[in-house]
Each structure stands twice: as structure tokens, then as C-alpha cells.
Design an enzyme around this catalytic site. Sequence first.
Site, PDB file in Angstrom:
ATOM      1  N   SER A 117       0.920  -1.089  -0.139  1.00  0.00           N
ATOM      2  CA  SER A 117      -0.060  -0.174  -0.149  1.00  0.00           C
ATOM      3  C   SER A 117       0.905   1.109  -0.031  1.00  0.00           C
ATOM      4  O   SER A 117       1.645   1.686  -0.963  1.00  0.00           O
ATOM      5  CB  SER A 117      -1.026  -0.128   1.164  1.00  0.00           C
ATOM      6  OG  SER A 117      -1.951   0.884   1.284  1.00  0.00           O
ATOM      7  N   ASP A 169      -5.967  -3.057  -2.806  1.00  0.00           N
ATOM      8  CA  ASP A 169      -5.176  -2.615  -1.636  1.00  0.00           C
ATOM      9  C   ASP A 169      -4.186  -3.977  -1.097  1.00  0.00           C
ATOM     10  O   ASP A 169      -5.044  -4.842  -0.793  1.00  0.00           O
ATOM     11  CB  ASP A 169      -5.782  -1.720  -0.701  1.00  0.00           C
ATOM     12  CG  ASP A 169      -4.517  -1.132   0.187  1.00  0.00           C
ATOM     13  OD1 ASP A 169      -3.896  -2.007   1.005  1.00  0.00           O
ATOM     14  OD2 ASP A 169      -4.338   0.136   0.177  1.00  0.00           O
TER      15      ASP A 169
END
Length: 290
Positions: free
Chosen positions: A50, A174
Site C-alpha cells: 500500500s 490494496d
Amino acid sequence: MADSSDTVKTPAHTCAFVLGGGGALGACEVGMLGALLSAGITPDLVVGTSVGAINGAMIAADPSAGAVDRLTELWSGLGRSGVFSGSLLGRLHKAARSRTHLYSADPLRRMLREYLPVERIEELAVPYQCVAAGIERAAEHWFTEGALVDAVLASCAVPGLLPPVAVGGEHFLDGGLTNSIPVGRAVALGARVVYVLQVGRIEQPLTVPRRPWEVASVSFEIARRHRFARDMADLPPGVEVHVLPSGGPIGRSGAAGQLRYRDFGLSTERIDRAHRATSDYLAEHPAAAR
């Protein structure tokens, strides 16, 4: 690109930087990077998730103080970058049109193209991998080669905020959904000394949720921490892991803090505090600074 089932064929690495996810709190990792490099500690492997995929790509491109300066500049300007900008009405309009997300990924893509100096993962100065959550396979997916911006965007595609990213005929969200602090990946690649750059969440104890909006955040946090705790418990003999300190929370913490994903105004303070805390840690643990 390679998925999690691929056999790891990369030569063993000695020192790995593992950069976890955490949205606006990712500024803490910039301070940690500055402290590590000031102490003469450089990686020969970088693994990110991320927002850690962004910070990690920058340091893998240039493992020097210059990269920390550029990251500081990036984080200082994130509030004005347009990545998460727009009025409430505009965000609601975007959500109504897309039915899945509040923001376009275009501003983040432009920012990454501006700051990342290479186009492909293979061109980075230090071996680098980042993880995303594959939708079709419902599994973590590791990007080890190919277009760097696409890989980082996939790792950063926060559900509900940004759209899924299409790469190679598959779609990704993500990486924090599957592996928020990927210590295990670094160890599998042969790392014997691992520096964990995290955003401070694992330093804060969880409490029983008292409000409806806290239920989801606490549940996700349990899942995120469980994977990290398991990786730490399963470390093989001879592997040394240093979990670097963030310096403590700044601004709102807990469930309320997680909702403030656009809170970039405290980035400079977070960078400075994490730099001081990590510098102190390295001074207090001489083995970590060797």
C-alpha cells in the site's frame, strides 16, 4: 508479474526493509528511512504494501538521503496533490457514477510518474517487490517485474476510495487486505536482518468497539495484526527483525484516526517524530545499527 504461489527464485538477500500500509500515517516511514540511512544502514531488498509500496519504490530507486528528501517533498505536498481532493458533493457524484469508489486514480498515477525515476521494477537500483490483493483469485499477488507505476497503484487501491487496478487481465485492490506488513515475504526471499517500517498502529492496543463505525475498523485491524503476529512467531532461527518505532500517535488515533485518510497536514511532524524515535532506537540497540 508473479503471484504468491510462484516459487521464489530471487537470490538470497541479507538486509531487507519491509514497509507496511497505513494511508496518511505512511509519513512515519519517511522519518524511519531517514534515520536508517543516516546510520549507514541500506537495504539490498525492499518489500512494500500500500503506501509502503510508494515509499519503498522511492528508496529502492535511490537508497540515499536524496530519496528521503524527495519523499519529504512528496508527503509535504500530498494535501495539495489532488489525490484525495474535491468537495463532498463531488465525491458523492463520483461514487454515484462509479458505484464503487470516491476518487479517480489519475492524480495518484500522475504523482507516481512524476516522482518515480524508472518505468519498470527491474530498473530499480535495489530489488523490490510489492503486494496487492487479487480479486479474481482472492489471493495476495506479488509484483516482481513489469510496469512500476501499475504495480504500486494496484498495491495502493484502497477499497471504496480508489478503483480496482487492472494489470495483465486481472484486477487488484490494496495489498493491506492480504498482507499489511509482509515480514514473511522478506524472510522467504532470504533476508537475515529485517527492518520493519510501520505506521504506529501495531503499537496501540485494541479496545472493544463501542460505536457502529468502530466495529469494521477493529475487525480489519485484528485480521491485519494477526498475519503480522503469525509471521513474527514463525521466524526461522538466525533471522533478526527490528520493528522500528513511530514515536507515538499524532492527531486522532484508533477508529477515528483511520477515517481521516486525508489527514496529510501532520506529515512533517510525523516524519520528524519517527526520525527521532528510530534514531534513538538504533542508538539504544547497537546490534541494529551495525
